[in-house]
Write a protein that holds these residues in place. Structure first.
Motif, PDB file in Angstrom:
ATOM      1  N   ASN A  78      -3.321 -13.559  14.440  1.00  0.00           N
ATOM      2  CA  ASN A  78      -2.122 -13.331  13.672  1.00  0.00           C
ATOM      3  C   ASN A  78      -2.420 -11.707  13.377  1.00  0.00           C
ATOM      4  OD1 ASN A  78       1.657 -13.957  14.154  1.00  0.00           O
ATOM      5  ND2 ASN A  78       0.964 -11.982  13.868  1.00  0.00           N
ATOM      6  N   TRP A  79      -3.170 -12.274  12.021  1.00  0.00           N
ATOM      7  CA  TRP A  79      -3.542 -11.225  11.046  1.00  0.00           C
ATOM      8  C   TRP A  79      -4.684 -10.202  10.848  1.00  0.00           C
ATOM      9  CZ3 TRP A  79       1.014 -11.220  10.407  1.00  0.00           C
ATOM     10  CH2 TRP A  79       1.820 -12.615   9.815  1.00  0.00           C
ATOM     11  N   LEU A  80      -5.712 -10.144  11.643  1.00  0.00           N
ATOM     12  CA  LEU A  80      -6.578  -9.376  12.045  1.00  0.00           C
ATOM     13  C   LEU A  80      -6.499  -7.545  11.236  1.00  0.00           C
ATOM     14  CD1 LEU A  80      -7.791 -10.564  15.111  1.00  0.00           C
ATOM     15  CD2 LEU A  80      -8.889 -11.212  12.926  1.00  0.00           C
ATOM     16  N   VAL A  81      -5.484  -7.547  11.114  1.00  0.00           N
ATOM     17  CA  VAL A  81      -5.085  -5.990  10.357  1.00  0.00           C
ATOM     18  C   VAL A  81      -4.507  -6.563   9.090  1.00  0.00           C
ATOM     19  CG1 VAL A  81      -4.510  -3.461  10.866  1.00  0.00           C
ATOM     20  CG2 VAL A  81      -4.944  -4.526  12.523  1.00  0.00           C
ATOM     21  N   LEU A  82      -2.753  -6.808   9.653  1.00  0.00           N
ATOM     22  CA  LEU A  82      -2.923  -7.106   8.098  1.00  0.00           C
ATOM     23  C   LEU A  82      -3.141  -8.026   6.983  1.00  0.00           C
ATOM     24  CD1 LEU A  82       0.056  -6.371   6.393  1.00  0.00           C
ATOM     25  CD2 LEU A  82       1.115  -8.283   7.321  1.00  0.00           C
ATOM     26  N   ALA A  83      -3.619  -8.794   7.079  1.00  0.00           N
ATOM     27  CA  ALA A  83      -4.736  -9.450   6.059  1.00  0.00           C
ATOM     28  C   ALA A  83      -5.289  -8.444   5.544  1.00  0.00           C
ATOM     29  CB  ALA A  83      -5.317 -10.990   6.229  1.00  0.00           C
ATOM     30  N   PRO A  84      -6.957  -7.973   6.149  1.00  0.00           N
ATOM     31  CA  PRO A  84      -7.190  -6.880   5.147  1.00  0.00           C
ATOM     32  C   PRO A  84      -6.519  -5.672   4.987  1.00  0.00           C
ATOM     33  CG  PRO A  84      -8.097  -7.334   7.057  1.00  0.00           C
ATOM     34  CD  PRO A  84      -6.792  -8.119   7.224  1.00  0.00           C
ATOM     35  N   TYR A  85      -5.362  -5.649   5.383  1.00  0.00           N
ATOM     36  CA  TYR A  85      -4.263  -4.440   4.798  1.00  0.00           C
ATOM     37  C   TYR A  85      -3.829  -4.968   3.274  1.00  0.00           C
ATOM     38  CZ  TYR A  85      -0.617  -0.671   4.534  1.00  0.00           C
ATOM     39  OH  TYR A  85       0.164   0.274   4.126  1.00  0.00           O
ATOM     40  N   GLY A 269       3.717  -7.050  14.691  1.00  0.00           N
ATOM     41  CA  GLY A 269       3.438  -7.643  14.054  1.00  0.00           C
ATOM     42  C   GLY A 269       2.259  -8.173  13.734  1.00  0.00           C
ATOM     43  N   THR A 270       1.222  -7.453  14.634  1.00  0.00           N
ATOM     44  CA  THR A 270      -0.181  -7.616  14.379  1.00  0.00           C
ATOM     45  C   THR A 270      -0.939  -6.255  14.103  1.00  0.00           C
ATOM     46  OG1 THR A 270      -0.502  -7.194  17.106  1.00  0.00           O
ATOM     47  CG2 THR A 270      -0.372  -9.277  16.024  1.00  0.00           C
ATOM     48  N   THR A 271      -0.724  -4.648  14.410  1.00  0.00           N
ATOM     49  CA  THR A 271      -1.055  -3.978  14.206  1.00  0.00           C
ATOM     50  C   THR A 271      -0.556  -2.620  14.000  1.00  0.00           C
ATOM     51  OG1 THR A 271      -0.603  -2.625  16.707  1.00  0.00           O
ATOM     52  CG2 THR A 271      -3.047  -4.489  16.482  1.00  0.00           C
ATOM     53  N   LYS A 273       0.242  -0.183  11.011  1.00  0.00           N
ATOM     54  CA  LYS A 273       0.688   0.131  10.158  1.00  0.00           C
ATOM     55  C   LYS A 273       1.614   0.622   8.939  1.00  0.00           C
ATOM     56  CE  LYS A 273      -4.651   0.164   9.269  1.00  0.00           C
ATOM     57  NZ  LYS A 273      -5.933   1.046   9.020  1.00  0.00           N
ATOM     58  N   ILE A 274       2.597   1.070   9.864  1.00  0.00           N
ATOM     59  CA  ILE A 274       4.072   1.479   9.498  1.00  0.00           C
ATOM     60  C   ILE A 274       4.994   0.843   9.035  1.00  0.00           C
ATOM     61  CG2 ILE A 274       6.199   3.224  10.548  1.00  0.00           C
ATOM     62  CD1 ILE A 274       4.195   4.525  12.544  1.00  0.00           C
ATOM     63  N   ALA A 275       4.831  -0.306   9.770  1.00  0.00           N
ATOM     64  CA  ALA A 275       5.513  -1.683   9.831  1.00  0.00           C
ATOM     65  C   ALA A 275       5.037  -2.311   8.487  1.00  0.00           C
ATOM     66  CB  ALA A 275       5.051  -2.788  10.957  1.00  0.00           C
ATOM     67  N   PHE A 276       3.448  -2.025   8.615  1.00  0.00           N
ATOM     68  CA  PHE A 276       2.996  -2.481   7.481  1.00  0.00           C
ATOM     69  C   PHE A 276       3.232  -2.199   5.958  1.00  0.00           C
ATOM     70  CE2 PHE A 276      -0.619  -4.882  10.153  1.00  0.00           C
ATOM     71  CZ  PHE A 276       0.374  -6.067  11.212  1.00  0.00           C
ATOM     72  N   HIS A 277       2.939  -0.757   6.425  1.00  0.00           N
ATOM     73  CA  HIS A 277       3.398   0.219   4.842  1.00  0.00           C
ATOM     74  C   HIS A 277       4.720  -0.224   4.335  1.00  0.00           C
ATOM     75  CE1 HIS A 277       4.249   3.611   2.858  1.00  0.00           C
ATOM     76  NE2 HIS A 277       3.128   3.610   1.755  1.00  0.00           N
ATOM     77  N   GLU A 278       5.695  -0.789   5.411  1.00  0.00           N
ATOM     78  CA  GLU A 278       6.867  -1.187   4.517  1.00  0.00           C
ATOM     79  C   GLU A 278       7.197  -2.853   4.304  1.00  0.00           C
ATOM     80  OE1 GLU A 278      11.156  -0.042   4.321  1.00  0.00           O
ATOM     81  OE2 GLU A 278       9.233   0.876   4.622  1.00  0.00           O
ATOM     82  N   VAL A 279       6.005  -3.480   4.309  1.00  0.00           N
ATOM     83  CA  VAL A 279       5.610  -5.073   3.979  1.00  0.00           C
ATOM     84  C   VAL A 279       5.170  -4.595   2.599  1.00  0.00           C
ATOM     85  CG1 VAL A 279       4.222  -6.536   4.267  1.00  0.00           C
ATOM     86  CG2 VAL A 279       5.464  -5.620   5.812  1.00  0.00           C
ATOM     87  N   ALA A 280       4.499  -3.819   2.409  1.00  0.00           N
ATOM     88  CA  ALA A 280       3.483  -3.227   1.519  1.00  0.00           C
ATOM     89  C   ALA A 280       4.651  -2.700   0.181  1.00  0.00           C
ATOM     90  CB  ALA A 280       2.616  -2.542   1.253  1.00  0.00           C
ATOM     91  N   ASN A 281       5.708  -1.693   0.316  1.00  0.00           N
ATOM     92  CA  ASN A 281       6.578  -1.577  -0.431  1.00  0.00           C
ATOM     93  C   ASN A 281       7.389  -2.822  -0.634  1.00  0.00           C
ATOM     94  OD1 ASN A 281       5.891   1.454  -0.011  1.00  0.00           O
ATOM     95  ND2 ASN A 281       7.864   1.453   1.603  1.00  0.00           N
TER      96      ASN A 281
END
Length: 298
Positions: A78-85, A269-271, A273-281
């Motif tokens: 599930n986290w191959l992209v978000l965890a390293p991000y 949830g898996t790839t 990066k727009i969503a992941f940028h908002e997670v970081a925010n």
């Protein structure tokens, strides 16, 4: 393979139910390639930088981040992209496996969700002890965005959690595209589903688990909540049922950030990066930056 007990009775109903669950699995989980069991070497490589129990949170990112996978997922795929991000941004990141069923490898999140929440509770305690911190931040996908609410409401998690960031969570249950409406047409099917994969049955809107979860207000005092949804979600429908109400809640629609983002339930949830940028925010709101279509390059 799901853990069916084969008997000579009602073969047509069981075949139909099996087909139903396979359809649900196709919608609710990553592709077969994405969830293939990694070798020991692959697992070591993909988790490099996260699940490092020697990691100590920095002043800039003072809390560990616990990632909570979705149904049919696990602590790696599930986290191959978000965890390293997140690791690249200086966070101490940890992920757990939960909801395992006997004889069902790789595909997790299928056990009773209240028991899964207890597994999350124990894992958070482990991470806090290792990092020397009193609170963690949680980021979850699908069931992994909803299940922590049970931990917060009923297992004392609110005292140990600063923020919950949920990607496409089924906070109020789901009809799984209406597939579960077929269950009454197959006598005994619903009880078989509960026995075989309770983690699926628990997520159906109106189930005893969902009813208990929503018997209390959506939020718990002291926790900050962010829900990130996509209008193209084909699993948790309608997508607005993912949203929470209450203080300290921010509900975000991915397409309000980038109108051309076509991510659906799995990809958000898996790839994405727009969503992941908002997670970081959401994890560091004091230093949030604008999330838009260019965030895919961040």
């Amino acid at each position: 393979m799901l853990p069916w007990t084969r008997t000579p009775r009602a073969p047509r109903a069981r075949r139909t139910l099996a087909a139903l669950l396979l359809a649900v699995a196709a919608l609710a989980g990553p592709s077969a390639a994405a969830v293939a069991a990694p070798s020991a070497g692959e697992a070591a490589a993909t988790t490099s930088g996260w699940n490092d129990y020697s990691c100590k949170p920095s002043a800039a990112h003072p809390r560990p981040v616990v990632l909570v996978h979705g149904t049919f997922g696990n602590s790696v795929d599930n986290w191959l992209v978000l965890a390293p991000y997140l690791v690249a941004r200086g966070y101490c990141v940890f992920s757990l496996d939960y909801g395992q069923l006997p004889g069902v490898p790789v595909f997790n999140g299928l056990g009773p969700i209240d028991k899964s929440a207890a597994q999350l509770s124990a894992f958070v305690d482990k991470v806090l002890a290792a990092t020397g911190k009193s609170k963690a931040d949680l980021v979850g996908h699908s069931q992994g965005g909803m299940m922590p609410n049970y931990y917060l409401k009923f297992l004392g998690g609110a005292a140990k959690v600063n923020a919950l960031v949920a990607l496409a969570p089924d906070n109020h249950g789901t009809t799984l595209l209406g597939l579960t409406k077929l269950l009454p047409y197959f006598p005994g099917a619903e009880s078989l589903l509960n026995a075989a994969t309770p983690g699926l049955a628990d997520q159906v809107a109106g189930s005893p688990f969902v009813t208990k979860l929503n018997s209390l207000p959506d939020t718990v005092a002291g926790v900050k909540y962010t829900v990130i949804s996509t209008r193209y979600d084909e699993v948790v429908t309608p997508y607005r049922t993912q949203y929470l109400s209450g203080a300290n809640v921010r509900n975000v629609l991915l397409q309000d950030l980038c109108a051309v983002d076509l991510s659906e339930h799995v990809l958000i949830g898996t790839t994405d990066k727009i969503a992941f940028h908002e997670v970081a925010n959401a994890l560091d709101p004091a230093h949030a930056t604008t999330t838009d279509c260019t965030s895919v390059l961040s």
